[in-house]
Design an enzyme around this catalytic site. Structure first.
Site, mmCIF file in Angstrom:
data_model
loop_
_atom_site.group_PDB
_atom_site.id
_atom_site.type_symbol
_atom_site.label_atom_id
_atom_site.label_comp_id
_atom_site.label_asym_id
_atom_site.label_seq_id
_atom_site.Cartn_x
_atom_site.Cartn_y
_atom_site.Cartn_z
ATOM 1 C CE LYS A 90 -4.278 1.037 2.564
ATOM 2 N NZ LYS A 90 -4.877 0.955 3.734
HETATM 3 O O1 G3P Z 1 -9.713 2.166 4.887
HETATM 4 C C1 G3P Z 1 -9.319 3.496 5.308
HETATM 5 C C2 G3P Z 1 -9.672 3.749 6.567
HETATM 6 O O2 G3P Z 1 -8.901 2.815 7.593
HETATM 7 C C3 G3P Z 1 -9.931 4.915 7.184
HETATM 8 O O3 G3P Z 1 -11.015 5.301 7.735
HETATM 9 O O4 G3P Z 1 -12.878 5.893 9.430
HETATM 10 O O5 G3P Z 1 -10.341 6.717 9.644
HETATM 11 O O6 G3P Z 1 -11.511 7.600 7.749
HETATM 12 P P1 G3P Z 1 -11.650 6.189 8.563
#
Ligand code: G3P
Length: 221
Positions: A90
């Site tokens: 990634k």
């Molecule tokens: O897949 C990306 C994720 O881990 C981020 O999620 O909820 O932190 O925006 P969030």
């Protein structure tokens, strides 16, 4: 649309894998930090936990800034678990990340370009040969932009230009996000285990089960 789980938590990965709906795992530096474990050890544990999924994303660390630094980290990561083909590097959506993406793609390593917030970023990642591109819809919603619309636009662009890069809808926060990105053409949604549980539930399912159980007690044995 396939499901990946978005976590570095082994118990959650085991639960999702056991249900049988899991096609992959995504992690990021924040998710690994929450677990309080060594990054490489956790990636190795995850790879063992989900032997037959298509992808496990391991992100280069924030201190890798140049393409060379990212590639050096990727080389170490792909050695884990004997160059297992499902390990997916990634990479951040930066020029250096794109350069590393092109290099790793040519070497036959799967890549996932992350922190994508525009159609143009997704197009660049696809042209750099990314296996996956990860638009973060929840974070766009957080700033009053339409994250699902972004996924729909990327899906249309990839269709029009026959680009093979798969869209991983990321930063998915709730079941309605899942339905809408599936309809919008995302190939994959990466979701926390709590969202998988929510997807399986409906009050009428619960009610129906209770009624079946109550009626079953009245049957003649
Ligand atoms: O897949 C990306 C994720 O881990 C981020 O999620 O909820 O932190 O925006 P969030």
């Amino acid at each position: 649309m396939k499901f990946f789980i978005d976590t570095a938590n082994l118990a959650d990965i085991q639960k999702a894998y056991q249900v049988g709906v899991l096609s992959g795992v995504t992690t990021n530096p924040s998710l690994v930090a929450k677990e309080g474990v060594k990054f490489e050890d956790r990636i190795e544990e995850i790879l063992k936990e989900v032997p037959d999924v298509e992808s496990v994303s391991a992100e280069v660390t924030p201190d890798a800034v140049t393409a060379q630094e990212m590639i050096a980290q990727a080389d170490e990561l792909i050695k884990i678990n004997n160059n297992d083909k499902k390990i997916t590097i990634k990479l951040p959506m930066t020029l250096a990340g794109l350069e590393a993406c092109r290099y790793l793609t040519k070497k036959g390593v799967k890549t996932n370009v992350t922190l994508v917030f525009t159609v143009n970023q997704a197009l660049l990642a696809a042209r750099a040969g990314a296996t996956y591109v990860s638009p973060f819809l929840g974070r766009l919603d957080d700033i009053s932009e339409d994250g699902v619309l972004l996924v729909a636009k990327i899906a249309e662009l990839f269709r029009v230009h026959s680009l093979e890069t798969q869209i991983i809808a990321a930063s998915v926060r709730h079941p309605d996000h899942v339905t809408r990105v599936a309809m919008a053409g995302a190939h994959i949604a990466t979701v926390p285990f709590a969202v998988i549980e929510q997807l399986a539930k409906h009050p009428l399912t619960e009610q129906g089960l209770e009624k079946f159980a109550a009626d079953w007690k009245k049957t003649v044995s």
